[in-house]
Design a protein around this motif. Sequence first.
Motif, PDB file in Angstrom:
ATOM      1  N   ALA A   4       8.012 -25.977  14.787  1.00 15.78           N
ATOM      2  CA  ALA A   4       8.569 -27.108  15.536  1.00 15.78           C
ATOM      3  C   ALA A   4       7.807 -28.375  15.201  1.00 15.78           C
ATOM      4  CB  ALA A   4       8.497 -26.836  17.036  1.00 15.78           C
ATOM      5  N   GLU A   5       8.490 -29.343  14.626  1.00 17.66           N
ATOM      6  CA  GLU A   5       7.859 -30.642  14.434  1.00 17.66           C
ATOM      7  C   GLU A   5       7.656 -31.291  15.804  1.00 17.66           C
ATOM      8  OE1 GLU A   5       6.590 -31.771  11.859  1.00 17.66           O
ATOM      9  OE2 GLU A   5       7.572 -30.899  10.126  1.00 17.66           O
ATOM     10  N   ALA A   6       6.815 -32.296  15.865  1.00 15.02           N
ATOM     11  CA  ALA A   6       6.436 -32.878  17.144  1.00 15.02           C
ATOM     12  C   ALA A   6       7.632 -33.302  17.978  1.00 15.02           C
ATOM     13  CB  ALA A   6       5.504 -34.068  16.912  1.00 15.02           C
ATOM     14  N   PHE A   9       9.567 -30.294  19.813  1.00 11.59           N
ATOM     15  CA  PHE A   9       8.826 -29.296  20.573  1.00 11.59           C
ATOM     16  C   PHE A   9       9.257 -29.278  22.030  1.00 11.59           C
ATOM     17  CE2 PHE A   9       5.137 -27.572  22.811  1.00 11.59           C
ATOM     18  CZ  PHE A   9       5.025 -26.379  22.135  1.00 11.59           C
ATOM     19  N   THR A  59       3.382 -26.065  15.868  1.00  9.81           N
ATOM     20  CA  THR A  59       3.826 -27.432  16.065  1.00  9.81           C
ATOM     21  C   THR A  59       2.755 -28.407  15.592  1.00  9.81           C
ATOM     22  OG1 THR A  59       4.472 -29.099  17.733  1.00  9.81           O
ATOM     23  CG2 THR A  59       2.964 -27.370  18.449  1.00  9.81           C
ATOM     24  N   THR A  60       3.176 -29.585  15.215  1.00 10.26           N
ATOM     25  CA  THR A  60       2.220 -30.622  14.825  1.00 10.26           C
ATOM     26  C   THR A  60       1.516 -31.216  16.043  1.00 10.26           C
ATOM     27  OG1 THR A  60       4.016 -32.241  14.862  1.00 10.26           O
ATOM     28  CG2 THR A  60       3.478 -31.274  12.729  1.00 10.26           C
ATOM     29  N   GLU A  61       2.039 -30.981  17.230  1.00  9.21           N
ATOM     30  CA  GLU A  61       1.426 -31.541  18.437  1.00  9.21           C
ATOM     31  C   GLU A  61       0.093 -30.864  18.721  1.00  9.21           C
ATOM     32  OE1 GLU A  61       3.609 -32.080  21.976  1.00  9.21           O
ATOM     33  OE2 GLU A  61       5.462 -32.645  20.965  1.00  9.21           O
ATOM     34  N   TYR A 107       2.594 -28.485   7.307  1.00 12.07           N
ATOM     35  CA  TYR A 107       2.614 -29.804   7.956  1.00 12.07           C
ATOM     36  C   TYR A 107       1.538 -30.707   7.363  1.00 12.07           C
ATOM     37  CZ  TYR A 107       5.251 -27.365  11.654  1.00 12.07           C
ATOM     38  OH  TYR A 107       6.151 -26.629  12.374  1.00 12.07           O
TER      39      TYR A 107
END
Length: 201
Positions: A4-6, A9, A59-61, A107
């Motif tokens: 999931a990209e930011a 998410f 995720t990037t988060e 990522y």
Amino acid sequence: MSAAEAGDFRTDIKIRPTTGNTFVDNGFSNAYRMLNTSFRVQPGFGFFDDSASPNALATTENLLGGNGGTVLFGLRLVTEEIQADPPTWGSALSLIMAHEWTHIAQYSARQKGTTRQLELHADFMAGWWLGMFNLQTAGQGINISSAARSVFNKGDFDYNNPDHHGEPQERILATLGGYELPLQGVRDVVQAFSVAQQKIK
């Protein structure tokens, strides 16, 4: 297993620090340290309630501090993998962890591709990491049959879905292809990434 990209998410996920089982938690902690070293990334790591659908995600988060993204494992997924193969469940869970660590590395490298390409690339790299682990433990650390069976069961035939991860056979072949790389002398993550990109079209 999803990425999931930011911006995509889910914000309703409740993160938990433990599975509630000390033995299982210790296994995750050991794999966490080894994966960080092998993939040269250091995401936050935790668990979440995936009772609706078993899953793990990256995720990037930065949900758990730091600046390397986050990997979350569903508690239902953990339970189902343990129940599916009680003697060697660690192999399947290690494979899934390595798959999610690959997403974090993707990522970081700003790697592009379709969902299918990125997922099969992650399967290939997860296989590579299992191969590396087996070399380091003289073949005592991983049951590749158990791990391969797990990834095979997560394949799909939903070709028209943009979230299509790859057919079962594609996923197992990618995993086994990566698993053979260390025996061929490919033991650096950057080199393995490059080989995986060439193999996955």
